[in-house]
Design a protein around this motif. Structure first.
Motif, mmCIF file in Angstrom:
data_model
loop_
_atom_site.group_PDB
_atom_site.id
_atom_site.type_symbol
_atom_site.label_atom_id
_atom_site.label_comp_id
_atom_site.label_asym_id
_atom_site.label_seq_id
_atom_site.Cartn_x
_atom_site.Cartn_y
_atom_site.Cartn_z
ATOM 1 N N GLY A 59 0.904 -1.158 0.147
ATOM 2 C CA GLY A 59 -0.101 -0.001 -0.036
ATOM 3 C C GLY A 59 0.676 1.178 0.118
ATOM 4 O O GLY A 59 0.280 2.448 -0.244
ATOM 5 N N GLN A 60 2.183 1.271 0.013
ATOM 6 C CA GLN A 60 3.081 2.215 0.149
ATOM 7 C C GLN A 60 3.565 2.347 -1.176
ATOM 8 O O GLN A 60 4.103 1.704 -2.083
ATOM 9 C CB GLN A 60 4.054 2.159 0.967
ATOM 10 N N ARG A 61 3.426 3.726 -2.037
ATOM 11 C CA ARG A 61 4.064 4.207 -3.210
ATOM 12 C C ARG A 61 5.437 4.514 -2.989
ATOM 13 O O ARG A 61 5.720 5.278 -2.056
ATOM 14 C CB ARG A 61 3.247 5.202 -3.735
ATOM 15 N N MET A 62 6.253 4.063 -3.926
ATOM 16 C CA MET A 62 7.670 4.165 -3.697
ATOM 17 C C MET A 62 8.292 4.865 -5.100
ATOM 18 O O MET A 62 7.880 4.258 -6.177
ATOM 19 C CB MET A 62 8.755 3.134 -3.412
ATOM 20 N N VAL A 63 8.695 5.940 -5.326
ATOM 21 C CA VAL A 63 9.173 6.906 -6.270
ATOM 22 C C VAL A 63 10.586 6.984 -6.338
ATOM 23 O O VAL A 63 11.441 7.391 -5.308
ATOM 24 C CB VAL A 63 8.605 8.183 -6.351
ATOM 25 N N THR A 64 11.149 6.311 -7.430
ATOM 26 C CA THR A 64 12.537 6.570 -7.484
ATOM 27 C C THR A 64 13.052 7.206 -9.051
ATOM 28 O O THR A 64 12.294 6.876 -9.940
ATOM 29 C CB THR A 64 13.348 5.194 -7.436
ATOM 30 N N ASP A 65 14.198 7.822 -8.951
ATOM 31 C CA ASP A 65 14.878 8.384 -10.223
ATOM 32 C C ASP A 65 15.233 7.429 -11.050
ATOM 33 O O ASP A 65 15.714 6.371 -10.277
ATOM 34 C CB ASP A 65 15.695 9.352 -10.023
ATOM 35 N N GLY A 66 15.094 7.376 -12.382
ATOM 36 C CA GLY A 66 15.763 6.367 -13.117
ATOM 37 C C GLY A 66 14.770 5.314 -13.536
ATOM 38 O O GLY A 66 13.597 5.083 -13.196
ATOM 39 N N PRO A 67 15.491 4.320 -14.651
ATOM 40 C CA PRO A 67 14.817 3.299 -15.056
ATOM 41 C C PRO A 67 14.586 2.127 -14.140
ATOM 42 O O PRO A 67 15.149 2.547 -13.076
ATOM 43 C CB PRO A 67 15.369 3.005 -16.121
#
Length: 118
Positions: A59-67
């Motif tokens: 249920g937690q959104r994780m956003v990271t830079d890059g592919p």
């Protein structure tokens, strides 16, 4: 049937002159496919340095830079085409200029009922 032709190559392998020539050839191919009723869509993607990956875990959104994956070749663009079968889609993929330096992955598109159309 529609096929997505995913274009992969190492962004660093292309000079600016080669890249411009590739775009010109790809545009020409797009017009030819359109005249034959096979063109659906095509686009170049911006550099992998502009990519953002999104995952949802517990249920937690994780956003990271890059592919998502670290690979030698990056997804650089795509074509969506109409082809009578896989062999015809493969023949079209072989005409995409980037196939000479990278890889073109050919995948059938699953048509889902109920999706909005343009």
């Amino acid at each position: 049937m529609q096929y997505m032709l995913l274009i992969y190559s190492d962004e660093q392998d292309w000079t600016e002159e080669e890249r411009e020539h590739c775009f010109a050839e790809s545009t020409e191919l797009s017009h030819e496919l359109n005249e034959r009723g096979q063109f659906v869509s095509a686009s170049r993607l911006q550099s992998v340095t502009t990519a953002t990956s999104v995952r949802v875990r517990d249920g937690q959104r994780m956003v990271t830079d890059g592919p998502f994956a670290e690979t030698r070749e990056q997804l650089g663009g795509y074509f969506i085409v109409e082809a009578k079968d896989l062999n015809e889609a493969i023949a079209i993929a072989g005409r995409i200029p980037s196939a000479r330096k990278g890889t073109v992955e050919v995948r059938p598109v699953v048509e889902l009922a109920g999706l909005p159309s343009r």
